[in-house]
Design a protein around this motif. Structure first.
Motif, PDB file in Angstrom:
ATOM      1  N   GLN A   1      -5.663   2.577   0.329  1.00 22.38           N
ATOM      2  CA  GLN A   1      -4.363   3.210   0.497  1.00 22.38           C
ATOM      3  C   GLN A   1      -4.068   3.489   1.966  1.00 22.38           C
ATOM      4  O   GLN A   1      -4.970   3.600   2.791  1.00 22.38           O
ATOM      5  CB  GLN A   1      -4.342   4.526  -0.280  1.00 22.38           C
ATOM      6  CG  GLN A   1      -4.624   4.365  -1.773  1.00 22.38           C
ATOM      7  CD  GLN A   1      -4.837   5.678  -2.464  1.00 22.38           C
ATOM      8  OE1 GLN A   1      -4.719   6.735  -1.844  1.00 22.38           O
ATOM      9  NE2 GLN A   1      -5.165   5.642  -3.742  1.00 22.38           N
TER      10      GLN A   1
ATOM     11  N   THR B   1      -3.628   1.090   7.477  1.00 23.90           N
ATOM     12  CA  THR B   1      -3.729   0.459   6.163  1.00 23.90           C
ATOM     13  C   THR B   1      -4.709  -0.699   6.219  1.00 23.90           C
ATOM     14  O   THR B   1      -4.672  -1.507   7.147  1.00 23.90           O
ATOM     15  CB  THR B   1      -2.351  -0.074   5.705  1.00 23.90           C
ATOM     16  OG1 THR B   1      -1.388   0.977   5.756  1.00 23.90           O
ATOM     17  CG2 THR B   1      -2.418  -0.616   4.284  1.00 23.90           C
TER      18      THR B   1
ATOM     19  N   HIS C   1     -13.136  -1.681   4.104  1.00 24.98           N
ATOM     20  CA  HIS C   1     -12.123  -0.691   4.440  1.00 24.98           C
ATOM     21  C   HIS C   1     -12.474  -0.011   5.766  1.00 24.98           C
ATOM     22  O   HIS C   1     -13.645   0.297   6.016  1.00 24.98           O
ATOM     23  CB  HIS C   1     -12.020   0.370   3.338  1.00 24.98           C
ATOM     24  CG  HIS C   1     -11.539  -0.187   2.035  1.00 24.98           C
ATOM     25  ND1 HIS C   1     -12.106   0.145   0.826  1.00 24.98           N
ATOM     26  CD2 HIS C   1     -10.558  -1.073   1.747  1.00 24.98           C
ATOM     27  CE1 HIS C   1     -11.475  -0.498  -0.145  1.00 24.98           C
ATOM     28  NE2 HIS C   1     -10.544  -1.243   0.386  1.00 24.98           N
TER      29      HIS C   1
ATOM     30  N   VAL D   1      -0.665   7.548  -2.377  1.00 20.02           N
ATOM     31  CA  VAL D   1      -0.354   7.474  -0.953  1.00 20.02           C
ATOM     32  C   VAL D   1       0.122   8.836  -0.479  1.00 20.02           C
ATOM     33  O   VAL D   1       0.838   9.543  -1.171  1.00 20.02           O
ATOM     34  CB  VAL D   1       0.739   6.401  -0.705  1.00 20.02           C
ATOM     35  CG1 VAL D   1       1.147   6.390   0.752  1.00 20.02           C
ATOM     36  CG2 VAL D   1       0.218   5.034  -1.105  1.00 20.02           C
ATOM     37  N   GLU D   2      -0.269   9.190   0.727  1.00 20.75           N
ATOM     38  CA  GLU D   2      -0.047  10.554   1.184  1.00 20.75           C
ATOM     39  C   GLU D   2       1.412  10.900   1.422  1.00 20.75           C
ATOM     40  O   GLU D   2       1.771  12.050   1.433  1.00 20.75           O
ATOM     41  CB  GLU D   2      -0.853  10.789   2.464  1.00 20.75           C
ATOM     42  CG  GLU D   2      -2.358  10.721   2.223  1.00 20.75           C
ATOM     43  CD  GLU D   2      -3.137  11.052   3.450  1.00 20.75           C
ATOM     44  OE1 GLU D   2      -2.649  11.821   4.284  1.00 20.75           O
ATOM     45  OE2 GLU D   2      -4.242  10.556   3.600  1.00 20.75           O
TER      46      GLU D   2
ATOM     47  N   ARG E   1      -3.352   5.620   5.109  1.00 28.34           N
ATOM     48  CA  ARG E   1      -3.827   6.950   5.486  1.00 28.34           C
ATOM     49  C   ARG E   1      -3.132   7.386   6.761  1.00 28.34           C
ATOM     50  O   ARG E   1      -3.067   6.637   7.730  1.00 28.34           O
ATOM     51  CB  ARG E   1      -5.342   6.933   5.719  1.00 28.34           C
ATOM     52  CG  ARG E   1      -5.928   8.312   6.046  1.00 28.34           C
ATOM     53  CD  ARG E   1      -7.318   8.165   6.646  1.00 28.34           C
ATOM     54  NE  ARG E   1      -8.043   9.429   6.741  1.00 28.34           N
ATOM     55  CZ  ARG E   1      -7.863  10.328   7.700  1.00 28.34           C
ATOM     56  NH1 ARG E   1      -6.940  10.128   8.637  1.00 28.34           N
ATOM     57  NH2 ARG E   1      -8.586  11.440   7.722  1.00 28.34           N
TER      58      ARG E   1
ATOM     59  N   ALA F   1       0.825  -1.204   0.000  1.00 29.69           N
ATOM     60  CA  ALA F   1       0.000   0.000   0.000  1.00 29.69           C
ATOM     61  C   ALA F   1       0.863   1.259   0.000  1.00 29.69           C
ATOM     62  O   ALA F   1       0.490   2.288  -0.570  1.00 29.69           O
ATOM     63  CB  ALA F   1      -0.926   0.005   1.205  1.00 29.69           C
ATOM     64  N   GLU F   2       2.023   1.165   0.622  1.00 29.67           N
ATOM     65  CA  GLU F   2       2.906   2.334   0.683  1.00 29.67           C
ATOM     66  C   GLU F   2       3.316   2.790  -0.721  1.00 29.67           C
ATOM     67  O   GLU F   2       3.529   3.970  -0.971  1.00 29.67           O
ATOM     68  CB  GLU F   2       4.169   1.986   1.487  1.00 29.67           C
ATOM     69  CG  GLU F   2       3.905   1.869   2.977  1.00 29.67           C
ATOM     70  CD  GLU F   2       5.090   1.257   3.703  1.00 29.67           C
ATOM     71  OE1 GLU F   2       6.093   0.940   3.033  1.00 29.67           O
ATOM     72  OE2 GLU F   2       5.022   1.104   4.928  1.00 29.67           O
ATOM     73  N   HIS F   3       3.417   1.845  -1.654  1.00 29.33           N
ATOM     74  CA  HIS F   3       3.889   2.169  -2.997  1.00 29.33           C
ATOM     75  C   HIS F   3       2.745   2.328  -3.994  1.00 29.33           C
ATOM     76  O   HIS F   3       2.981   2.485  -5.180  1.00 29.33           O
ATOM     77  CB  HIS F   3       4.850   1.067  -3.473  1.00 29.33           C
ATOM     78  CG  HIS F   3       6.070   0.948  -2.605  1.00 29.33           C
ATOM     79  ND1 HIS F   3       7.080   1.876  -2.599  1.00 29.33           N
ATOM     80  CD2 HIS F   3       6.418   0.027  -1.683  1.00 29.33           C
ATOM     81  CE1 HIS F   3       8.012   1.517  -1.737  1.00 29.33           C
ATOM     82  NE2 HIS F   3       7.629   0.407  -1.158  1.00 29.33           N
ATOM     83  N   ALA F   4       1.504   2.280  -3.492  1.00 26.68           N
ATOM     84  CA  ALA F   4       0.352   2.444  -4.377  1.00 26.68           C
ATOM     85  C   ALA F   4       0.206   3.912  -4.760  1.00 26.68           C
ATOM     86  O   ALA F   4       0.594   4.800  -4.012  1.00 26.68           O
ATOM     87  CB  ALA F   4      -0.915   1.960  -3.675  1.00 26.68           C
TER      88      ALA F   4
END
Length: 234
Positions: free
Chosen positions: A210, A193, A199, A131-132, A212, A125-128
């Protein structure tokens, strides 16, 4: 020292087994980590999952069931002194170093492989896209003290008022098969995550797929539990 199980039959001790790896399987077959040679015990009867100083018991769809302190269980967060019964055998769980967060963090379970799965999901998810944070580094080392300690407080249900310090690099929350998420501690702050199920909701809005970032006083809704994230004042 790692936690251990003391196997006994009719009050006679048959052996002691350290819980020195993440997953240990109990059952009648000789290839199990702990063999319990009794016809009332299934080939693979139950498993113990150990994450840091906490251990979780899961019945592996055994024929005759798994009991803890006389109660039939499917999943159970083990406490020091718990007695597991499979067939006619008993295994006493001994862990003087168990965390005191059993009423909250332990009821939000971990299943076999969940720790690794959650970490992999969080990393992905960090590399999606979207991502903020762009510079996602490793969790803070002991020497990095700039990040204030985050905490979660339960707002509803029987655990209302319970607080949990987010001092681990990764904390898994939720209920398997229903909803699971992880909170990770990074140099930039705390992030939640999604891992499994619906979700999570933060401040009334779904976080999507993603990671958050969490802000002071954010309200998280997960598996029917409302929790407030806040930063502890030193």
């Amino acid at each position: 020292m790692p936690a251990k199980l003391i196997l006994s039959l009719n009050n006679s001790i048959l052996g002691e087994y350290p819980l020195d790896k993440e997953r240990i399987v109990l059952g009648r077959r000789p290839e199990n980590d702990i063999q319990v040679d009794n016809l009332a015990v299934s080939g693979q009867h139950a498993a113990i999952i150990t994450i840091l100083s906490d251990s979780f018991l899961e019945d592996l769809e055994s024929t005759n069931g798994t009991y803890v302190n006389g109660k039939l269980v499917k999943k159970h967060a083990l406490k020091n002194g718990d007695v597991i019964t499979i067939g006619k055998h008993e295994l006493r769980y001994v862990n003087d170093d168990a965390s005191d967060e059993d009423d909250f963090e332990k009821t939000m379970i971990i299943r076999p492989g969940m720790a690794g799965h959650a970490a992999a999901e969080a990393k992905a998810a960090e590399h999606a896209p979207g991502v903020e944070t762009k510079d996602v580094g490793p969790s803070p080392s002991k020497g990095e003290t700039s990040l204030p300690m985050g905490k979660i407080q339960v707002l509803n249900g029987p655990g209302a008022g319970k607080e949990l310090e987010l001092k681990k690099a990764l904390v898994t929350l939720g209920r398997p098969g229903v909803q699971v998420a992880v909170i990770t501690r990074r140099p930039q702050g705390y992030f939640i995550t999604h891992v499994e199920g619906k979700h999570p909701v933060v401040n009334g809005e779904s976080i999507g797929g993603q990671a958050r970032s969490l802000k002071d006083h954010d309200v998280i809704e997960l598996a029917g539990v409302k929790m407030e994230f806040f930063v502890a004042n030193n």
